[in-house]
Design an enzyme around this catalytic site. Structure first.
Site, PDB file in Angstrom:
ATOM      1  N   LYS A 114      40.913  34.895  38.983  1.00 36.33           N
ATOM      2  CA  LYS A 114      42.119  34.497  39.703  1.00 36.33           C
ATOM      3  C   LYS A 114      43.299  34.450  38.737  1.00 36.33           C
ATOM      4  O   LYS A 114      43.166  33.996  37.599  1.00 36.33           O
ATOM      5  CB  LYS A 114      41.881  33.126  40.347  1.00 36.33           C
ATOM      6  CG  LYS A 114      42.971  32.658  41.297  1.00 36.33           C
ATOM      7  CD  LYS A 114      42.548  31.339  41.927  1.00 36.33           C
ATOM      8  CE  LYS A 114      43.599  30.763  42.861  1.00 36.33           C
ATOM      9  NZ  LYS A 114      43.153  29.461  43.436  1.00 36.33           N
ATOM     10  N   SER A 143      43.451  29.092  48.195  1.00 29.68           N
ATOM     11  CA  SER A 143      44.354  29.940  47.440  1.00 29.68           C
ATOM     12  C   SER A 143      43.651  31.032  46.634  1.00 29.68           C
ATOM     13  O   SER A 143      44.311  31.918  46.086  1.00 29.68           O
ATOM     14  CB  SER A 143      45.217  29.089  46.501  1.00 29.68           C
ATOM     15  OG  SER A 143      44.428  28.432  45.523  1.00 29.68           O
ATOM     16  N   SER A 177      40.257  25.522  47.816  1.00 34.58           N
ATOM     17  CA  SER A 177      40.751  26.868  47.518  1.00 34.58           C
ATOM     18  C   SER A 177      39.691  27.859  47.084  1.00 34.58           C
ATOM     19  O   SER A 177      39.971  29.056  47.008  1.00 34.58           O
ATOM     20  CB  SER A 177      41.845  26.803  46.452  1.00 34.58           C
ATOM     21  OG  SER A 177      43.014  26.229  46.967  1.00 34.58           O
TER      22      SER A 177
END
Length: 475
Positions: free
Chosen positions: A80, A155, A179
């Site tokens: 990420k 996210s 997330s």
């Protein structure tokens, strides 16, 4: 043998060891598969094929000389974008961010690099990670591979989409309120939020963890062998422990006896106490999982809500102020680049009093204490990950309302604040073929116990649909 891009991390290691497969060939296959999917999925940032192939060639040489660095040597991974990797900028999903190359690897990236993993790409996220969505002011709109009209969640949006689409076996996300688990649920993959501090992270923050997103519990356990190694830079991290991650399948091996869960006390959380209404298909999938554990000897008991509307409203005020302070430091021209939904959500932050912010911050402790109190008598808790299935791709959240931003995180948020491990594992699909996730929550620091129950569930659940395949190229 499955297509090379679809092989799991646990499958790759023995094949590398016997030199049946090369990390270079596997990396090339992953890159080709990404090329087929990415024009419509939009899950990656800073993909560097040359660097990935260089890392793969170095791994190939190590395997050839018997000098492999461990079970992840040569395994393709994505990270990420908010997990720093040296030399790569971190836009944080926001067009207002200055693109400065990171000076060093964050702890999770450092562990993966030390282990010889191949960094294929960074994956996308929404502005500042403050949405459960693939909507971003910086990136193209990320989409869900099960249905490109739907959102992957967030996210860790790109990470979950990449896992479901087969961009290699291992993807690293972060989680502060759901997330990792929410996009894992909506994309039909495994997402593990370990105990706070189990994986060192920088910067540390209340409730913030890094964790693996992949297609199987076995791969998550393999990743934890590496990611849980210590790093002095995270002063909140747990002491190093000799956890037998390889024993994640211990309960699953007993499934045929019908006694794999004998004596376990399991709480079943179906009423979060606030938030979106639980969709019937989601409820049915979670209740079916509870019955499957009962059939293996578990004692299942309904558990009432562990958090309240007042708790989440207080936390909402604190997070609005935190984001407003970040926003307020930006010059006006950069403020204008922030996603309008985020600007609308944080606008009230400038009007909050010190007392309101203090009381909001106090809800972190209130949530922690309430969750631990409610669950201490159970070995684990089963619940939905989300009350909803995937929502339209263009929306910032299932409700798409900045005045009600957290209605979908009622089942995930408490466990960040309570520091308990929680796993999202596929439980089925609704009538439209959209994935549904089962959440398994453990006692604080019982990360291995949660993975063992996740592996058991993989043995017990009905067969799932085949993985999605790339759409035809646009003409």
């Amino acid at each position: 043998m499955a297509d090379l891009h679809a092989l799991s991390a646990t499958e790759l290691t023995p094949l590398y060891h016997t030199r049946t497969l090369s990390p270079v060939d596997v990396t090339r296959a992953v890159l080709a598969h990404i090329e087929a999917w990415e024009p419509q999925l939009c899950a990656t940032w800073a993909l560097d094929a040359d660097e990935a192939l260089r890392m793969a060639a170095a791994s190939e040489a190590r395997w050839a000389t018997g000098a492999a660095l461990g079970p992840l040597d040569g395994v393709p991974v994505t990270l990420k974008e908010n997990i720093a990797t040296r030399g790569v900028p971190q836009p944080l999903g926001c067009a207002a961010t200055a693109l400065t190359p990171a000076a060093e690897d964050a702890p999770p990236a450092a562990r993966l690099r030390e282990a010889g993993a191949v960094f294929v790409a960074r994956t996308t996220m929404p502005d500042w990670g403050m949405l459960s969505s693939g909507l971003s002011s910086f990136h193209k709109l990320a989409r869900n591979p099960w249905d490109l009209r739907k959102n992957p969640g967030g996210s860790s949006a790109g990470a979950a989409a990449a896992a479901a689409a087969g961009y290699g076996p291992l993807h690293l996300g972060t989680d502060i309120g759901g997330s990792i688990r929410l996009p894992a649920s909506w994309c039909g993959v495994v997402g593990f939020k370990p105990s706070l501090g189990r994986i060192p992270i920088k910067p540390p923050y209340a409730g913030r963890v890094a964790g693996p997103i992949c297609r199987s519990v076995a791969d998550a356990a393999l990743a934890m062998q590496i990611l849980s190694r210590p790093d002095w830079r995270d002063a909140t991290s747990l002491p190093a422990q000799p956890i037998a991650w390889a024993e994640h399948g211990q309960r699953a091996q007993q499934a045929d006896s019908g006694r794999a869960a004998t004596g376990l006390r399991i709480g079943l959380l179906l009423d979060a106490g606030w938030g979106d209404a639980l969709q019937p298909a989601v409820r049915a999938a979670i209740e079916a999982a509870a019955r499957a554990f009962e059939a293996q000897g578990a004692i299942v008991e309904l558990l009432g809500p562990v958090s309240t509307r007042a708790m989440v409203q207080g936390l909402d005020r604190f997070w609005r102020m935190r984001s407003w302070m970040d926003y307020a430091t930006l010059p006006a021209e950069r403020q204008a680049r922030v996603l309008p939904y985020i600007r609308d959500w944080i606008a009230s932050g400038q009007q909050l009093s010190a007392a309101e912010v203090f009381l909001g911050h106090a809800q972190i402790a209130a949530l922690r204490d309430a969750a631990v109190t409610a669950t201490h008598r159970f070995d684990c808790v089963l619940s939905p990950v989300s009350p909803d299935v995937a929502f339209p791709a263009e929306q910032a959240s299932p409700l798409n309302d900045p005045a009600r931003p957290f209605e979908h995180i009622a089942y995930t948020l408490p466990w960040n604040m309570s520091e308990q491990p929680a796993l999202s594992v596929p439980a089925g699909h609704d009538a439209d073929g959209l994935p549904i996730g089962l959440q398994i929550i453990g006692r604080r620091h019982d990360d291995l116990g949660v993975l063992q129950l996740g592996a058991l569930w993989e043995r017990l659940r009905p067969a799932l649909r085949p993985w999605p395949t790339p759409p035809p190229p646009r003409s």
